[in-house]
Design a protein around this motif. Structure first.
Motif, PDB file in Angstrom:
ATOM      1  N   ALA A 218       0.819  -1.221   0.000  1.00  0.00           N
ATOM      2  CA  ALA A 218       0.000   0.000   0.000  1.00  0.00           C
ATOM      3  C   ALA A 218       0.850   1.268   0.000  1.00  0.00           C
ATOM      4  CB  ALA A 218      -0.948  -0.005   1.195  1.00  0.00           C
ATOM      5  N   ARG A 219       1.943   1.262   0.788  1.00  0.00           N
ATOM      6  CA  ARG A 219       2.813   2.437   0.859  1.00  0.00           C
ATOM      7  C   ARG A 219       3.374   2.807  -0.507  1.00  0.00           C
ATOM      8  NH1 ARG A 219       7.648   3.258   5.211  1.00  0.00           N
ATOM      9  NH2 ARG A 219       5.837   2.826   6.541  1.00  0.00           N
ATOM     10  N   TYR A 220       3.729   1.808  -1.297  1.00  0.00           N
ATOM     11  CA  TYR A 220       4.376   2.062  -2.582  1.00  0.00           C
ATOM     12  C   TYR A 220       3.342   2.434  -3.656  1.00  0.00           C
ATOM     13  CZ  TYR A 220       7.769  -0.233   0.291  1.00  0.00           C
ATOM     14  OH  TYR A 220       8.581  -0.560   1.361  1.00  0.00           O
ATOM     15  N   ARG A 222       0.655   4.160  -2.787  1.00  0.00           N
ATOM     16  CA  ARG A 222       0.362   5.528  -2.332  1.00  0.00           C
ATOM     17  C   ARG A 222       1.389   6.525  -2.839  1.00  0.00           C
ATOM     18  NH1 ARG A 222       1.943   6.364   3.671  1.00  0.00           N
ATOM     19  NH2 ARG A 222       3.943   6.499   2.566  1.00  0.00           N
ATOM     20  N   ASP A 223       2.656   6.147  -2.815  1.00  0.00           N
ATOM     21  CA  ASP A 223       3.740   7.072  -3.143  1.00  0.00           C
ATOM     22  C   ASP A 223       4.146   7.049  -4.612  1.00  0.00           C
ATOM     23  OD1 ASP A 223       3.751   7.704  -0.459  1.00  0.00           O
ATOM     24  OD2 ASP A 223       5.504   6.458   0.019  1.00  0.00           O
ATOM     25  N   SER A 224       3.492   6.231  -5.420  1.00  0.00           N
ATOM     26  CA  SER A 224       3.877   6.103  -6.822  1.00  0.00           C
ATOM     27  C   SER A 224       3.627   7.406  -7.592  1.00  0.00           C
ATOM     28  CB  SER A 224       3.095   4.966  -7.480  1.00  0.00           C
ATOM     29  OG  SER A 224       3.338   4.934  -8.872  1.00  0.00           O
ATOM     30  N   LYS A 282      -4.426   3.836   8.123  1.00  0.00           N
ATOM     31  CA  LYS A 282      -4.989   4.674   7.061  1.00  0.00           C
ATOM     32  C   LYS A 282      -3.923   5.563   6.439  1.00  0.00           C
ATOM     33  CE  LYS A 282      -9.719   4.622   8.824  1.00  0.00           C
ATOM     34  NZ  LYS A 282     -10.820   5.405   9.459  1.00  0.00           N
ATOM     35  N   LYS A 283      -3.017   6.090   7.266  1.00  0.00           N
ATOM     36  CA  LYS A 283      -1.902   6.894   6.749  1.00  0.00           C
ATOM     37  C   LYS A 283      -1.045   6.063   5.798  1.00  0.00           C
ATOM     38  CE  LYS A 283       1.716   7.523   9.264  1.00  0.00           C
ATOM     39  NZ  LYS A 283       2.653   7.918  10.348  1.00  0.00           N
ATOM     40  N   GLU A 284      -0.890   4.790   6.139  1.00  0.00           N
ATOM     41  CA  GLU A 284      -0.105   3.869   5.305  1.00  0.00           C
ATOM     42  C   GLU A 284      -0.801   3.595   3.970  1.00  0.00           C
ATOM     43  OE1 GLU A 284       3.347   1.402   4.843  1.00  0.00           O
ATOM     44  OE2 GLU A 284       2.836   2.922   6.325  1.00  0.00           O
ATOM     45  N   GLY A 285      -2.104   3.826   3.918  1.00  0.00           N
ATOM     46  CA  GLY A 285      -2.856   3.561   2.703  1.00  0.00           C
ATOM     47  C   GLY A 285      -3.436   2.171   2.620  1.00  0.00           C
TER      48      GLY A 285
END
Length: 289
Positions: A218-220, A222-224, A282-285
């Motif tokens: 999820a983090r990656y 989100r940050d893509s 949720k912050k982590e996505g």
């Protein structure tokens, strides 16, 4: 008379000693939290954690499970201590927890038979991840657009691999899957596929679509910098024989089976810290189910 005086003196001395002990015990209880006062619980929450397995954990405490451990310890009013492992997280239970090197492992499947597990603190699932500009309509393994794709980013041995076999895409994807690990042999050795690399396969267009465990990627997503779609797969993948392959899982905190007092304290701590834990997730996505 002397015998009687001696008996009285001993009784008086014993009474004074008992009184002093009572006062001392009361004083200790006033300075110790309830967790510390209970001898069945440890003085610190010793959490076994992977030293380099993001997005879960690293020695810089940048993983979301590091954050959850700290929030849990705070809610229990007990200091946290990380016991770092240079092995993959899948070995934390067998190589560390069950060898008494730590007392807690964050993020195991609920009802893991090797340990006692807490009440679930979140539930998530496997997700389909693909580039938004592909204009795909995919919600499950039966979606028509699935058959248009050839390169599936999956982890060997996961529910994804089972479903690839089910839809007739496994053989055609075999060499591509091997390429994700550099064609390393998994024999007698665990090979972890780096989650950021797997999402990179999708963003680069080298992979058509990924089916992966949401908390891991999820983090990656989100940050893509490349817009991606992330769609939660149904709870079960349907097999032709009527069986279902689970794609949603509850997550818990693990302790040793006989650490009942600690487990009870953790359950209370998780309940008290639920809003903060949800905020971390949720912050982590991570999609929460």
């Amino acid at each position: 008379m002397l015998k009687n005086d001696s008996k009285i003196n001993k009784t008086t001395a014993s009474t004074k000693l008992l009184a002093k002990c009572t006062i001392l015990a009361a004083s200790l209880l006033t300075v110790l939290s309830p967790v510390h006062a209970n001898n069945a619980l440890p003085d610190t929450l010793k959490v076994c954690a992977a030293g380099n397995e993001m997005p879960y954990s690293n020695t810089q405490q940048q993983g979301f499970e590091n954050e959850i451990a700290k929030v849990l310890a705070e809610s229990m009013d007990i200091p946290v201590e990380f016991v770092w492992s240079d092995k993959a997280a899948i070995f934390l239970v067998t190589e560390h927890l069950l060898k008494n090197e730590c007392d807690v492992v964050i993020g195991v499947d609920t009802d893991d038979p090797r340990v006692a597990t807490s009440q679930p603190y979140y539930k998530s699932g496997y997700v389909f991840v693909y580039r938004a500009d592909k204009n795909l309509d995919i919600t499950d393994w039966d979606s028509a657009d699935i058959q248009k794709l050839n390169r599936f980013v999956v982890v060997p041995g996961s529910p994804s691999e089972v479903m690839l076999r089910e839809i007739g895409k496994y053989e055609g994807n075999f060499n591509y899957t091997k390429s994700l690990s550099g064609f390393k042999s998994p024999r007698n050795k665990y090979i972890r596929l780096e989650p950021s690399k797997l999402i990179g396969e999708v963003t680069s267009g080298n992979g058509d679509i990924a089916h992966l465990w949401a908390p891991e990627v999820a983090r990656y997503v989100r940050d893509s910098s490349t817009p991606l779609e992330m769609v939660v797969a149904p709870e079960f993948g349907k097999l032709k024989n009527g069986e279902g392959i689970a794609q949603h899982y509850d997550q818990s905190v693990a302790v040793r089976e006989d650490d009942k007092a600690l487990l009870n304290a953790i359950n209370k701590g998780l309940a008290d810290a639920a809003p903060e834990i949800n905020a971390i997730l949720k912050k982590e996505g991570i999609p929460l189910l």
